[in-house]
Design an enzyme around this catalytic site. Structure first.
Site, mmCIF file in Angstrom:
data_model
loop_
_atom_site.group_PDB
_atom_site.id
_atom_site.type_symbol
_atom_site.label_atom_id
_atom_site.label_comp_id
_atom_site.label_asym_id
_atom_site.label_seq_id
_atom_site.Cartn_x
_atom_site.Cartn_y
_atom_site.Cartn_z
ATOM 1 N N SER A 41 0.809 -1.201 0.000
ATOM 2 C CA SER A 41 0.000 0.000 0.000
ATOM 3 C C SER A 41 0.851 1.263 0.000
ATOM 4 O O SER A 41 2.085 1.196 0.001
ATOM 5 C CB SER A 41 -0.908 -0.039 1.232
ATOM 6 O OG SER A 41 -1.766 1.068 1.232
ATOM 7 N N SER A 50 -5.496 4.344 0.370
ATOM 8 C CA SER A 50 -6.492 4.001 -0.646
ATOM 9 C C SER A 50 -5.850 3.317 -1.849
ATOM 10 O O SER A 50 -6.555 2.871 -2.731
ATOM 11 C CB SER A 50 -7.250 5.247 -1.102
ATOM 12 O OG SER A 50 -6.344 6.233 -1.542
ATOM 13 N N HIS A 51 -4.536 3.223 -1.878
ATOM 14 C CA HIS A 51 -3.843 2.516 -2.968
ATOM 15 C C HIS A 51 -3.420 1.147 -2.434
ATOM 16 O O HIS A 51 -2.522 1.069 -1.596
ATOM 17 C CB HIS A 51 -2.597 3.282 -3.426
ATOM 18 C CG HIS A 51 -2.872 4.698 -3.836
ATOM 19 N ND1 HIS A 51 -1.872 5.620 -3.986
ATOM 20 C CD2 HIS A 51 -4.019 5.330 -4.140
ATOM 21 C CE1 HIS A 51 -2.407 6.778 -4.360
ATOM 22 N NE2 HIS A 51 -3.711 6.628 -4.452
ATOM 23 N N LEU A 52 -4.059 0.108 -2.925
ATOM 24 C CA LEU A 52 -3.815 -1.233 -2.383
ATOM 25 C C LEU A 52 -3.410 -2.178 -3.507
ATOM 26 O O LEU A 52 -3.956 -2.107 -4.608
ATOM 27 C CB LEU A 52 -5.084 -1.760 -1.701
ATOM 28 C CG LEU A 52 -5.716 -0.803 -0.685
ATOM 29 C CD1 LEU A 52 -7.058 -1.340 -0.210
ATOM 30 C CD2 LEU A 52 -4.792 -0.582 0.488
#
Lengths: 497, 133
Positions: free
Chosen positions: A273, A429-431
């Protein structure tokens, strides 16, 4: 016994976010009949909620409360609405960095997906389709302009953010859903384009299982949800004549595959992440954070492992970042016009895991000491930038240091503060990474075509297939990689007719 | 549990809300509680319970939060907000968030004030919340 809706299509796509919508568009362009399943509702033009509370209740997974299970609790924000997370993000566009491409080629054998020739062609197409361009000067807003001023004063390599919002009017409401449909999220771009070519979109349809028989995906089963209560009000079963594409996101794709009987030692592992945190500065003059686009200016520090961004939030979220409680807090929140907020996104080396069942995932992810040091340094830089822009006081928003920083010397001292992971309030929010792609079946759940090893027609197209994080916003890369994989899948499916 | 919400959140804001404001706070809390996941719901219940009962637990007095002075309520929340346990600090953020949600519930309030709450002289300092249903 609830009735079962039965239907069929050439390709069933689970999820309408960056991966699923792109795949659906490619398949419909190729003449295939597509059904798109989406667990969340469809929010029509003009029906976007004005209040943040209603937006979060309607479009965010678990109302934005999806968090990791261990200390520190890290909130993982995801959209649960037609358009997926593209419908709640700021529309920031980055192409996949050069070093990431080479790494994926050499370590994971993904040459067909990330070689410059094919990937840049896909990016060019996406740029045209989504109207990608740097934010116009008049939309930078007070928040972005202040960050630009700070970057220039400190000699940092700042730049105006590129976004996919050609008609942006600067209402700073990306999080609630663009009121003007200017941001080209999937719900206003590729999903309707796929629909115009015959795709059927089924909102409030939660996939529970991909039906697998003898190494072939036969279809998808699941439940229909009530629009208001989100309780189960029916069941569905959709027969897939050619293929099933799972694009349920990095948290739910591995769970759906596991529930469907896919077995692989890496399924749900290697969760990566870009967790971030925010710094608020108070100025002597009005900043104008409520005008301009939500995110407009950034300072990439790739070699340092982080990126700094301006971030204009609605007042409900801004007030949470202001320190104190009671009368002191009330006093500081009386006039919110004098605040600016910037955030850091760190490219962390930590790897976590997703387990459990669909709907109640257990997520573990703990930043390493090096990740914490990286975040601490970035936090100090942000505080120093705030003073360079003229702030009178700065709120670092972490425990273990003074809640209010009043001088640039105090800000510089923060860079070496002995902070622990538990001192931060991280949000991500970036996974990436829970259904890792690799041509070697021992090291990846899906192959270089994004098709599950050992299956004939089950594909995964979303951020979960990314074998590493990237250090930049992933929407464009997810779309480009999905576009290339879907084009090859369509060719393959047609050749086996 | 829901009856505790206005008192705890009133302590966050520094003043006890009036009846209308209490209803708006409870409403905002309910929506958050219904739509969040099970882990968060447990956390919220624990947070409220902690904030409600901790004066009794920490100070050994047979009083819940409603019966202690506003100063002591605030002092408790300050302790929570500076605690080394991240979860306790998150609770305070959650309280602030719900209080702010209620305060800015109506878009009119946001537009009218444009990030500046015009009427902060009321009994709670929650400003435009007074106009909430």
């Amino acid at each position: 016994m609830r009735p079962v809706q039965e239907s069929s299509a050439d390709v069933v796509v689970v999820g309408t976010g960056a991966g699923g919508a792109t795949a659906a568009k490619v398949f419909t362009d190729a003449g295939l009949e597509v059904v798109l399943l989406e667990e969340g509702p469809r929010i029509n033009r003009g029906a976007q909620p004005r209040a943040l509370l209603d937006a979060m209740a309607g479009a965010f997974r678990n109302m934005g409360s999806q968090a990791t299970a261990r200390v520190p609790p890290i909130v993982f924000l995801q959209g649960c609405v037609v358009g997926g997370s593209t419908a709640i993000n700021s529309g920031i566009i980055w192409r996949m960095p050069e070093d990431v491409r080479r790494d994926w080629e050499t370590r994971f054998g993904l040459h067909d997906l990330v070689s410059d020739a094919v990937l840049d062609q896909a990016f060019d197409t996406l740029d045209r389709d989504l109207g990608v361009a740097p934010v116009a000067r008049e939309l930078l807003g007070g928040n972005g302009l202040l960050m630009e001023k700070a970057a220039m004063a400190m000699g940092l390599p700042g730049e105006v953010i590129s976004r996919n919002a050609p008609g942006c009017k600067g209402s700073a409401r990306c999080l609630q859903g663009c009121p003007n449909h200017a941001r080209q999220s999937m719900d206003v771009s590729y999903v309707p384009q796929a629909e115009s070519r015959g795709a059927r979109v089924l909102p409030l349809h939660r996939a529970q299982r991909v039906v697998l028989k003898r190494g072939r995906a036969q279809g998808v089963e699941g439940t229909v949800l009530d629009r208001v209560t989100r309780r189960v009000c029916g069941r569905f079963r959709i027969h897939a004549r050619r293929a099933v594409v799972v694009s349920a996101g990095t948290i739910h794709s591995p769970l759906l595959l596991a529930q469907s009987g896919v077995r692989h030692g890496l399924l749900g592992r290697r969760l990566q992440s870009h967790p971030g945190c925010a710094v608020v500065g108070r100025f002597t003059h009005p900043v104008g954070m409520g005008t301009g686009a939500t995110q407009t200016y950034e300072v990439p520090q790739r070699s340092r492992g982080y990126k700094l961004e301006s971030l204009s939030l609605p007042p409900e979220l801004l007030t949470v970042r202001i320190p104190g409680v009671g009368a002191a807090w009330r006093e500081r929140t009386q006039d919110l016009s004098r605040y600016a907020q910037w955030c850091v996104q760190a490219r962390m080396e930590a790897q976590g895991r997703v387990r459990g069942r669909l709907g109640s995932p257990r997520i573990t992810y703990t930043p390493t000491p090096r990740d914490v040091a990286r975040s601490t340094e970035a936090l100090g830089v942000l505080c120093e930038m705030m003073f360079a822009a003229g702030a009178e006081e700065v709120y670092p928003g972490v425990s273990g240091v003074p809640p209010i920083v009043r001088s640039v010397d105090e800000a510089r001292a923060l860079k070496g503060a002995p902070l622990r992971a538990g001192d931060f309030h991280f949000l991500a929010s970036h996974l990436f990474g829970t259904v890792c792609a690799c041509t070697d079946p021992r090291h990846g759940v899906v192959n270089g075509e994004l098709r599950c090893h050992e299956t004939d027609n089950l594909y995964v197209m979303d951020g979960s297939v990314f074998p590493t994080n990237m250090g930049v916003n992933p929407q464009h890369s997810i779309m480009a990689v999905s576009m290339l994989a879907a084009q090859r899948a369509a060719e393959r499916l047609r050749s086996t007719e | 549990m829901i009856r505790q919400v206005p008192v705890v959140l009133g302590a966050v804001c520094g003043r006890e809300p009036n009846e209308v404001e209490a209803r708006a706070l409870t409403d905002a809390w309910s929506i958050v509680a219904q739509r969040s996941n099970r882990l968060a719901r447990w956390g919220m219940a624990l947070a409220l319970g902690f904030a409600w009962w901790s004066p009794l637990l920490l100070q050994g007095t047979p009083r819940t939060l409603r019966r202690v002075s506003p100063q002591r309520r605030e002092a408790l929340l300050v302790r929570m907000s500076q605690h080394r346990w991240p979860v306790l600090r998150e609770f305070v953020l959650l309280f602030k968030f719900v209080a702010a949600l209620a305060r800015f519930r109506e878009e009119q309030a946001v537009q009218a004030s444009h990030f500046k709450v015009g009427d902060a002289s009321g009994p709670t300092g929650l400003g435009d919340l007074r106009r909430a249903p």
